[in-house]
Design a protein around this motif. Sequence first.
Motif, PDB file in Angstrom:
ATOM      1  N   ARG A   1      18.659 -36.112 -38.790  1.00 22.43           N
ATOM      2  CA  ARG A   1      18.777 -34.546 -38.919  1.00 22.43           C
ATOM      3  C   ARG A   1      19.645 -34.327 -37.367  1.00 22.43           C
ATOM      4  NH1 ARG A   1      15.849 -32.685 -34.981  1.00 22.43           N
ATOM      5  NH2 ARG A   1      13.790 -32.859 -34.748  1.00 22.43           N
ATOM      6  N   LEU A   2      20.493 -33.195 -37.680  1.00 28.55           N
ATOM      7  CA  LEU A   2      20.947 -32.558 -36.517  1.00 28.55           C
ATOM      8  C   LEU A   2      20.095 -32.370 -35.406  1.00 28.55           C
ATOM      9  CD1 LEU A   2      23.553 -30.196 -38.077  1.00 28.55           C
ATOM     10  CD2 LEU A   2      23.585 -32.517 -37.707  1.00 28.55           C
ATOM     11  N   TRP A   3      20.465 -32.327 -34.270  1.00 22.54           N
ATOM     12  CA  TRP A   3      19.558 -32.093 -33.081  1.00 22.54           C
ATOM     13  C   TRP A   3      19.433 -30.655 -32.775  1.00 22.54           C
ATOM     14  CZ3 TRP A   3      17.422 -35.486 -29.592  1.00 22.54           C
ATOM     15  CH2 TRP A   3      17.780 -36.661 -29.508  1.00 22.54           C
ATOM     16  N   THR A   4      18.123 -30.312 -32.189  1.00 15.60           N
ATOM     17  CA  THR A   4      17.787 -28.880 -32.173  1.00 15.60           C
ATOM     18  C   THR A   4      17.123 -28.647 -30.550  1.00 15.60           C
ATOM     19  OG1 THR A   4      15.536 -28.884 -32.804  1.00 15.60           O
ATOM     20  CG2 THR A   4      17.088 -28.652 -34.505  1.00 15.60           C
ATOM     21  N   GLU A   5      17.255 -27.409 -30.277  1.00 18.97           N
ATOM     22  CA  GLU A   5      16.723 -27.021 -29.081  1.00 18.97           C
ATOM     23  C   GLU A   5      15.138 -27.455 -29.073  1.00 18.97           C
ATOM     24  OE1 GLU A   5      17.493 -23.166 -27.851  1.00 18.97           O
ATOM     25  OE2 GLU A   5      19.723 -23.444 -27.406  1.00 18.97           O
ATOM     26  N   GLU A   6      14.375 -27.658 -29.897  1.00 14.39           N
ATOM     27  CA  GLU A   6      13.095 -28.065 -30.097  1.00 14.39           C
ATOM     28  C   GLU A   6      13.011 -29.353 -29.749  1.00 14.39           C
ATOM     29  OE1 GLU A   6      14.313 -26.216 -32.811  1.00 14.39           O
ATOM     30  OE2 GLU A   6      13.469 -24.422 -31.908  1.00 14.39           O
ATOM     31  N   ASP A   7      14.112 -30.196 -29.584  1.00 15.43           N
ATOM     32  CA  ASP A   7      14.187 -31.813 -29.293  1.00 15.43           C
ATOM     33  C   ASP A   7      14.033 -32.005 -27.964  1.00 15.43           C
ATOM     34  OD1 ASP A   7      13.904 -32.700 -32.146  1.00 15.43           O
ATOM     35  OD2 ASP A   7      16.229 -32.368 -32.158  1.00 15.43           O
ATOM     36  N   ILE A   8      14.243 -30.637 -26.932  1.00 14.14           N
ATOM     37  CA  ILE A   8      14.438 -31.149 -25.661  1.00 14.14           C
ATOM     38  C   ILE A   8      13.396 -31.746 -24.865  1.00 14.14           C
ATOM     39  CG2 ILE A   8      14.679 -29.452 -23.511  1.00 14.14           C
ATOM     40  CD1 ILE A   8      16.605 -27.590 -25.105  1.00 14.14           C
ATOM     41  N   PRO A   9      12.190 -31.468 -24.946  1.00 12.68           N
ATOM     42  CA  PRO A   9      11.133 -32.037 -24.192  1.00 12.68           C
ATOM     43  C   PRO A   9      11.185 -33.569 -24.572  1.00 12.68           C
ATOM     44  CG  PRO A   9      10.161 -29.999 -25.051  1.00 12.68           C
ATOM     45  CD  PRO A   9      11.636 -30.287 -25.815  1.00 12.68           C
ATOM     46  N   GLU A  10      11.256 -33.903 -25.916  1.00 13.01           N
ATOM     47  CA  GLU A  10      11.250 -35.377 -26.186  1.00 13.01           C
ATOM     48  C   GLU A  10      12.544 -36.234 -25.824  1.00 13.01           C
ATOM     49  OE1 GLU A  10       8.565 -36.093 -29.954  1.00 13.01           O
ATOM     50  OE2 GLU A  10      10.168 -34.442 -30.441  1.00 13.01           O
TER      51      GLU A  10
END
Length: 189
Positions: A19-28
């Motif tokens: 899926r497209l990247w989101t800001e929620e992915d920042i920590p991981e």
Amino acid sequence: MTVVLHGPPDEEGSSLLLRLWTEEDIPELIDAYRDPVMRRWTRFHVDDEQDARRWIELQWRGWHDGDRLSFAVVEPEPGRGRSRLVGNVVVKGLVAGGDSAEVGYWTTREARGRGIAGRALESLTTWAFDRFARQGLDFLKLLHLVDNHASCRVAQKCGYVLEEVVPARPPFPSGGHVHVRRAPQDSSQ
């Protein structure tokens, strides 16, 4: 824009979601780049939240411009009701009417050795040819450093044939392999 691809399940039935990247992915994303093995094979590094935001914005810009289509690869965590980041796959260098583009990928430390890179790459490859072959995309190239044996195995397992060995040139400290996979021939023609 929303594009979601589903990767084939592994032997245990676990499937991947691209899926497209989101800001929620920042920590991981930050955590993924703490891995020295990954840092060895990638040119761009993410050290903190600011770097991660820039990296994700680059991915969004690529989708907007249509020349770099990057997917976060996530895997469901059984019993937790959420997914975890296990990698990234990208088609880059797309040009309207162009006959080739490049693919790339990385996986997190926890994902390595589990076939995730190959499954995600195969899903991306199938999607790219389905989406762009009618517009002229004839082949995809996969480049990796010559001493990255794991990437070489992934390329070969996914039908990318070693076509060329290239010498070292900045910013790459050693030579590389160029693997190629051609678009499937349309049997209806």
